[in-house]
Write a protein that holds these residues in place. Structure first.
Motif, mmCIF file in Angstrom:
data_model
loop_
_atom_site.group_PDB
_atom_site.id
_atom_site.type_symbol
_atom_site.label_atom_id
_atom_site.label_comp_id
_atom_site.label_asym_id
_atom_site.label_seq_id
_atom_site.Cartn_x
_atom_site.Cartn_y
_atom_site.Cartn_z
ATOM 1 N N HIS A 3 1.367 -0.997 0.347
ATOM 2 C CA HIS A 3 0.004 -0.114 -0.184
ATOM 3 C C HIS A 3 0.616 1.332 -0.229
ATOM 4 C CE1 HIS A 3 -4.094 -2.141 1.402
ATOM 5 N NE2 HIS A 3 -3.469 -2.481 0.132
ATOM 6 N N ALA A 4 0.850 1.526 -1.021
ATOM 7 C CA ALA A 4 1.778 3.101 -0.849
ATOM 8 C C ALA A 4 1.409 4.596 -0.334
ATOM 9 C CB ALA A 4 1.585 3.612 -2.475
ATOM 10 N N THR A 5 -0.005 4.543 0.052
ATOM 11 C CA THR A 5 -0.292 5.333 0.321
ATOM 12 C C THR A 5 -1.270 5.504 2.167
ATOM 13 O OG1 THR A 5 -1.971 6.797 -1.617
ATOM 14 C CG2 THR A 5 -2.821 7.322 0.828
ATOM 15 N N LEU A 6 -0.602 6.164 2.990
ATOM 16 C CA LEU A 6 -0.950 6.078 4.620
ATOM 17 C C LEU A 6 -1.038 6.975 5.135
ATOM 18 C CD1 LEU A 6 1.707 4.612 6.143
ATOM 19 C CD2 LEU A 6 1.257 6.521 7.173
ATOM 20 N N TYR A 7 -2.187 6.688 5.965
ATOM 21 C CA TYR A 7 -2.513 7.902 6.486
ATOM 22 C C TYR A 7 -2.623 7.986 8.238
ATOM 23 C CZ TYR A 7 -5.316 7.781 2.911
ATOM 24 O OH TYR A 7 -6.032 7.677 1.257
ATOM 25 N N TRP A 8 -2.625 8.887 8.843
ATOM 26 C CA TRP A 8 -2.754 9.214 10.257
ATOM 27 C C TRP A 8 -3.447 9.803 10.893
ATOM 28 C CZ3 TRP A 8 0.634 6.087 14.028
ATOM 29 C CH2 TRP A 8 1.115 5.779 14.152
ATOM 30 N N TYR A 9 -4.707 9.719 11.344
ATOM 31 C CA TYR A 9 -5.423 10.200 11.896
ATOM 32 C C TYR A 9 -5.606 10.003 13.733
ATOM 33 C CZ TYR A 9 -8.535 9.872 7.914
ATOM 34 O OH TYR A 9 -8.612 10.071 6.753
ATOM 35 N N GLN A 10 -6.049 11.464 14.339
ATOM 36 C CA GLN A 10 -6.690 11.324 15.512
ATOM 37 C C GLN A 10 -7.905 11.328 15.725
ATOM 38 O OE1 GLN A 10 -6.027 15.200 17.048
ATOM 39 N NE2 GLN A 10 -5.269 15.280 18.423
ATOM 40 N N GLN A 11 -8.090 10.029 16.625
ATOM 41 C CA GLN A 11 -9.417 10.469 17.181
ATOM 42 C C GLN A 11 -10.108 10.792 19.092
ATOM 43 O OE1 GLN A 11 -10.913 6.672 16.687
ATOM 44 N NE2 GLN A 11 -13.681 7.674 16.846
ATOM 45 N N ILE A 12 -10.266 12.021 19.184
ATOM 46 C CA ILE A 12 -10.484 12.133 20.484
ATOM 47 C C ILE A 12 -12.098 11.139 20.833
ATOM 48 C CG2 ILE A 12 -11.295 14.583 21.886
ATOM 49 C CD1 ILE A 12 -9.181 15.859 19.843
ATOM 50 N N TYR A 36 -4.835 7.743 18.100
ATOM 51 C CA TYR A 36 -3.572 7.612 16.778
ATOM 52 C C TYR A 36 -4.188 6.537 15.564
ATOM 53 C CZ TYR A 36 -2.735 12.038 19.714
ATOM 54 O OH TYR A 36 -2.904 13.891 19.672
ATOM 55 N N LEU A 37 -4.699 6.266 14.934
ATOM 56 C CA LEU A 37 -4.893 5.574 13.739
ATOM 57 C C LEU A 37 -4.163 5.195 12.675
ATOM 58 C CD1 LEU A 37 -8.802 5.910 13.985
ATOM 59 C CD2 LEU A 37 -7.670 3.916 15.133
ATOM 60 N N CYS A 38 -3.718 5.037 12.549
ATOM 61 C CA CYS A 38 -2.762 4.635 11.053
ATOM 62 C C CYS A 38 -3.679 4.001 9.999
ATOM 63 C CB CYS A 38 -1.436 3.675 11.173
ATOM 64 S SG CYS A 38 -0.242 4.086 9.924
ATOM 65 N N ALA A 39 -3.815 3.976 8.796
ATOM 66 C CA ALA A 39 -5.081 3.490 7.881
ATOM 67 C C ALA A 39 -3.543 3.406 6.293
ATOM 68 C CB ALA A 39 -5.773 4.172 7.569
ATOM 69 N N SER A 40 -3.560 2.728 5.577
ATOM 70 C CA SER A 40 -3.579 2.476 4.339
ATOM 71 C C SER A 40 -4.165 2.046 4.011
ATOM 72 C CB SER A 40 -2.517 1.171 4.195
ATOM 73 O OG SER A 40 -2.680 -0.120 4.564
ATOM 74 N N ARG A 41 -4.127 2.526 1.636
ATOM 75 C CA ARG A 41 -4.749 3.003 0.951
ATOM 76 C C ARG A 41 -4.623 1.507 0.023
ATOM 77 N NH1 ARG A 41 -8.182 7.299 -0.007
ATOM 78 N NH2 ARG A 41 -9.294 7.086 -2.858
ATOM 79 N N VAL A 90 -5.155 -0.667 -4.222
ATOM 80 C CA VAL A 90 -5.751 0.300 -5.194
ATOM 81 C C VAL A 90 -6.667 0.924 -6.069
ATOM 82 C CG1 VAL A 90 -3.002 0.026 -5.966
ATOM 83 C CG2 VAL A 90 -4.572 -1.633 -6.391
ATOM 84 N N ARG A 91 -7.838 -0.331 -5.510
ATOM 85 C CA ARG A 91 -8.521 -0.055 -5.446
ATOM 86 C C ARG A 91 -9.838 0.927 -4.307
ATOM 87 N NH1 ARG A 91 -11.702 -4.725 -8.207
ATOM 88 N NH2 ARG A 91 -10.019 -5.991 -9.071
ATOM 89 N N ASN A 92 -9.117 1.805 -3.758
ATOM 90 C CA ASN A 92 -9.375 3.052 -2.921
ATOM 91 C C ASN A 92 -10.178 2.411 -1.540
ATOM 92 O OD1 ASN A 92 -8.481 5.251 -4.723
ATOM 93 N ND2 ASN A 92 -9.960 4.625 -6.888
ATOM 94 N N THR A 93 -9.956 1.988 -1.666
ATOM 95 C CA THR A 93 -10.467 1.041 0.294
ATOM 96 C C THR A 93 -9.294 1.590 1.008
ATOM 97 O OG1 THR A 93 -11.332 -0.762 -1.160
ATOM 98 C CG2 THR A 93 -11.669 -0.518 1.432
ATOM 99 N N ILE A 94 -9.681 1.807 2.384
ATOM 100 C CA ILE A 94 -8.504 2.400 3.391
ATOM 101 C C ILE A 94 -9.287 1.395 4.428
ATOM 102 C CG2 ILE A 94 -7.820 3.948 5.082
ATOM 103 C CD1 ILE A 94 -9.038 6.351 2.371
ATOM 104 N N TYR A 95 -8.023 0.782 5.161
ATOM 105 C CA TYR A 95 -8.004 -0.186 6.193
ATOM 106 C C TYR A 95 -7.210 0.518 6.801
ATOM 107 C CZ TYR A 95 -9.829 -3.474 3.122
ATOM 108 O OH TYR A 95 -10.706 -4.106 1.823
ATOM 109 N N PHE A 96 -7.576 0.469 8.325
ATOM 110 C CA PHE A 96 -6.990 1.198 9.656
ATOM 111 C C PHE A 96 -6.984 -0.098 10.548
ATOM 112 C CE2 PHE A 96 -8.554 5.631 9.550
ATOM 113 C CZ PHE A 96 -9.452 5.434 8.559
ATOM 114 N N GLY A 97 -4.881 0.229 10.991
ATOM 115 C CA GLY A 97 -5.105 -0.387 12.412
ATOM 116 C C GLY A 97 -6.466 -0.335 13.540
ATOM 117 N N GLU A 98 -5.504 -0.653 14.945
ATOM 118 C CA GLU A 98 -6.064 -1.065 15.838
ATOM 119 C C GLU A 98 -6.224 -0.007 16.953
ATOM 120 O OE1 GLU A 98 -8.017 -4.151 15.129
ATOM 121 O OE2 GLU A 98 -8.492 -3.425 16.984
#
Lengths: 112, 111
Positions: A29-38, A90-95, A97-105
């Protein structure tokens, strides 16, 4: 297929201390995200990487938050110095090629 | 501005009753739409997604959602809920590589 891995799962620190979170995305997965969830809110994007380049960090508090993705695989998110309001998941996710994003725990941070 | 609105913050229902969780989005461009579920102390699990094609999409655990372009909605439904469906549900929209979330709907299924 292994999912998105994050560590540590839980961290308690005092304000003004520093903390680092690690993320290993799904292989390929080339695309990686960091999200913050309060607590009680929806996740909010902090930073998005495409391979090892930053695509969007417009909502990253750059005076205290930093992130890197060396070699386009693993990523680290750092907070220094931490404030009470940084208590969140703090959630990490990756995307795919079919544009679906999966999150870690998630990595649960409590700042006291 | 591009945004996602979940119209109900909390939805209490009885076991085996049907449920609908409402989601509206605001965008001038085409979007991909998702529903995620979050159980206590866990990350986000993908329930279903709409990328293109049929407007009725089916997901895991018996959930389905319908994309309505004219009403800019993507409501989540289940015909008969179980106690184990109690969780926080998030609607999300991909406005061109940035995934934006709603504030969540807490679904509580009571016996």
């Amino acid at each position: 297929e292994a999912g998105v891995a994050q560590s540590p799962r839980y961290k308690i620190i005092e304000k003004r201390q520093s903390v680092a979170f690690w993320c290993n995305p799904i292989s390929g997965h080339a695309t990686l995200y960091w999200y913050q969830q309060i607590l009680g809110q929806g996740p909010k994007l902090l930073i998005q990487f495409q391979n090892n380049g930053v695509v969007d960090d417009s909502q990253l508090p750059k005076d205290r938050f930093s992130a890197e993705r060396l070699k386009g695989v693993d990523s680290t998110l750092k907070i220094q110095p931490a404030k009470l309001e940084d208590s969140a998941v703090y959630l990490c996710a990756s995307r795919t090629v079919r544009n679906t994003i999966y999150f870690g725990e998630g990595s649960w941070l409590t700042v006291v | 501005a591009q945004s996602v609105t979940q119209l109900d913050s909390q939805v209490p229902v009885f076991e085996e009753a049907p449920v609908e969780l409402r989601c509206n989005y605001s965008s001038s461009v085409s979007v991909y739409l998702f529903w995620y579920v979050q159980y206590p102390n866990q990350g986000l699990q993908l329930l279903l997604k709409y990328l293109s094609g049929s407007t009725l999409v089916k997901g895991i655990n018996g959930f389905e959602a319908e994309f309505n372009k004219s009403q800019t909605s993507f409501h989540l439904r289940k015909p008969s809920v179980h106690i184990s469906d109690t969780a926080e549900y998030f609607c999300a929209a991909d406005f061109g590589s940035r995934l934006t979330f709603g504030e969540g709907t807490q679904l509580t299924v009571n016996p």
